[in-house]
Design an enzyme around this catalytic site. Structure first.
Site, short mmCIF file in Angstrom:
data_model
loop_
_atom_site.label_atom_id
_atom_site.label_comp_id
_atom_site.label_asym_id
_atom_site.label_seq_id
_atom_site.Cartn_x
_atom_site.Cartn_y
_atom_site.Cartn_z
CD1 TRP A 211 0.33 0.43 3.36
CD2 TRP A 211 -0.28 -1.70 3.09
NE1 TRP A 211 0.78 -0.28 4.45
CE2 TRP A 211 0.41 -1.59 4.32
CE3 TRP A 211 -0.79 -2.95 2.70
CZ2 TRP A 211 0.62 -2.68 5.16
CZ3 TRP A 211 -0.58 -4.03 3.54
CH2 TRP A 211 0.12 -3.90 4.75
NE ARG A 212 4.59 2.57 4.83
CZ ARG A 212 5.33 2.32 5.91
NH1 ARG A 212 6.51 1.73 5.77
NH2 ARG A 212 4.89 2.65 7.11
CD GLU B 12 -4.24 3.24 7.11
OE1 GLU B 12 -4.51 3.06 8.32
OE2 GLU B 12 -3.09 3.41 6.70
CB THR C 189 -5.50 -6.92 11.79
OG1 THR C 189 -6.90 -7.09 12.01
CG2 THR C 189 -4.94 -8.21 11.23
CG LEU D 202 -8.27 -10.11 7.81
CD1 LEU D 202 -8.52 -9.14 6.67
CD2 LEU D 202 -6.94 -9.78 8.50
CE1 TYR E 87 -12.62 -6.30 17.09
CE2 TYR E 87 -10.80 -7.51 16.07
CZ TYR E 87 -11.41 -6.97 17.19
OH TYR E 87 -10.82 -7.11 18.41
CE1 TYR F 63 -3.88 6.36 11.56
CE2 TYR F 63 -5.51 4.73 10.88
CZ TYR F 63 -4.20 5.18 10.93
OH TYR F 63 -3.21 4.45 10.32
CG ASP G 269 -2.35 4.64 14.86
OD1 ASP G 269 -1.46 5.33 15.42
OD2 ASP G 269 -2.08 3.73 14.05
CB CYS H 69 14.25 6.84 19.16
SG CYS H 69 12.85 7.91 18.79
CB CYS I 288 12.08 12.03 23.27
SG CYS I 288 10.82 11.08 24.15
#
Length: 343
Positions: free
Chosen positions: A29-30, A42, A48, A87, A89, A127, A145, A210, A216
Site C-alpha cells: 500500500w506504500r 487501513e 490486526t 481477519l 471484526y 484517523y 492511532d 530513535c 523527546c
C-alpha cells in the site's frame, strides 16, 4: 521552577522523514497513491497486525478479487465475507462494501479527494480519513492511532490519559502541528506510524535507535501513555455441536451484530449432562477469552433446536463465510472423523 522547552515540530518532522528515507519498510500500500487500495489496507490493519495482513495474503487476495470500488460494489456479500474470513471484526468488510457502493452511486466511481469527503464514507473515522488523504494525496492531514498516541505522549512527556477528551485534543493538536511542518505529509505520517510499530514500542522501547530521541522529553517511556480505563478480560465458555448426515453438516447462521450472515456450528442447548466432547480450542476476541467446546449432537428429545439451522453439503463448506475459530474447529472435527472412518 525549571522551564521545559517544548519539542519543535519542524525538527521532529524532518528527523523522522530523514530516518524513514533510510529505514522505511516496503509495503504494497506504500507503492500506490490509489485511495481505495490505501483505505483497504487501513481497514484491514485496524485491530490486526501487519504480519497477519501480509504473510497470510489477505491484502493481496482482496485486491486481486476486488481491485476497485466497481467490483466490490456489486459483489455478493457472502463472497466479501469469505475473502475477509480470518481477519475478524467483519463490520470492516461490510463498511468497505458500503463505501464502494457509495462511491459508485454518489461520486460516479471517483473516490473523494477531500478530508471531509473521505470522512463521510461508511466506517471511516478521523484517523482513517487522515491516513487516506495524506498517503494518497500528500495532504497535510493529521493522524492519531494507538501507535501515534504512544509516540506523542512520550515525546511531550504527557501523562494526560489518552482516552480522555483533553488527552485526545492534545494528541490531535500535536499531530497536526507535526504534519504541517513536514516536507511530505505522506512520508511523515508513514514514518510516525512506523516509529511506533518498530522503535517506540509498548514494551522495551528502543530509545537508543530513535531518530527523535534528542527531542523527546520523557525519561520513563514505559510509563506512557496513560489510560484512564483499563481493559478487563472476561473468560467465556462456548458450547456447540457437530452433526453430519446425508445432506451435509448442520450449521447455524449468525444474526448477532458482530457476525451477522456468518455461519458456525450450532449452539448446544443447556443440558445437565452434555454429550461427548469432540474438540476443544481457545481464542480471543476483543475483551473476551473464549473456551470453545465442540460436542457430539444432543439427544433431540426435549431439546429445542436453535434458529437458523441449515444442512450444508460438504462441497459447499469452503465457500461459506465462517468465523476463523469455527472454521478451524470444524476442520479439526472433520479431519478426526475422516481418520476414524479410514482406521
Amino acid at each position: 521552577m525549571k522551564n521545559v522547552i517544548e519539542p519543535d515540530p519542524a525538527k521532529i518532522a524532518h528527523a523522522l522523514e530523514a530516518w524513514f528515507a533510510v529505514s522505511g519498510r516496503d509495503y504494497p500500500w506504500r507503492r500506490t497513491t490509489d485511495p481505495y487500495a490505501i483505505l483497504v489496507s487501513e481497514m484491514m490493519l485496524q485491530q490486526t497486525q501487519i504480519s497477519t495482513v501480509l504473510d497470510r495474503g489477505y491484502y493481496a487476495r482482496w485486491m486481486e478479487r476486488f481491485p476497485n470500488t466497481a467490483t466490490l460494489a456489486v459483489a455478493d456479500e457472502a463472497e466479501v465475507l469469505r475473502v475477509w474470513e480470518g481477519l475478524g471484526y467483519y463490520r470492516r468488510a461490510r463498511f468497505l462494501q458500503q463505501m464502494a457502493q457509495r462511491v459508485e452511486s454518489e461520486h460516479g466511481g471517483i473516490f473523494p479527494a477531500t478530508l471531509e469527503g473521505v470522512r463521510a464514507l461508511p466506517g471511516v473515522g478521523d484517523y482513517t480519513a487522515g491516513a487516506v488523504c495524506s498517503f494518497a494525496h500528500d495532504a497535510a492531514a493529521p493522524i492519531v492511532d494507538g501507535n501515534v498516541a504512544r509516540v506523542l505522549s512520550r515525546v511531550w512527556d504527557d501523562a494526560t490519559p489518552v482516552d480522555s477528551r483533553e488527552g485526545m485534543a492534545r494528541l490531535w493538536t500535536r499531530s497536526r502541528a507535526l504534519v504541517e511542518a513536514a516536507q511530505s505529509p505522506r512520508v511523515f505520517n508513514s514514518a510516525l506510524m512506523e516509529l511506533g510499530q518498530t522503535i517506540c514500542r509498548v514494551s522495551a522501547p528502543n530509545c537508543g535507535s530513535c531518530p527523535v530521541q534528542p527531542h523527546c522529553l520523557t525519561r520513563d517511556p514505559a510509563s506512557l501513555p496513560v489510560k484512564s480505563k483499563q481493559t478487563v478480560i472476561t473468560a467465556v465458555t462456548e458450547r456447540v455441536y457437530f452433526q453430519i448426515g446425508e445432506e451435509g453438516v448442520l450449521l447455524q447462521q449468525e444474526s448477532g451484530k458482530r457476525r451477522t450472515g456468518l455461519w458456525k456450528l450450532p449452539e448446544l442447548p443447556a443440558l445437565p449432562d452434555p454429550p461427548a466432547v469432540l474438540h476443544r480450542s481457545k481464542y480471543t476476541i476483543t475483551r473476551y477469552k473464549v473456551d470453545l467446546w465442540v460436542h457430539a449432537p444432543p439427544d433431540k428429545a426435549g431439546v429445542a433446536p436453535p434458529e437458523g439451522l441449515q444442512w450444508i453439503p460438504l462441497a459447499g463448506l469452503e465457500a461459506l463465510p465462517m468465523p476463523s475459530p469455527y472454521r478451524k474447529a470444524l476442520n479439526a472435527v472433520l479431519a478426526q472423523r475422516d481418520f476414524e472412518l479410514k482406521a
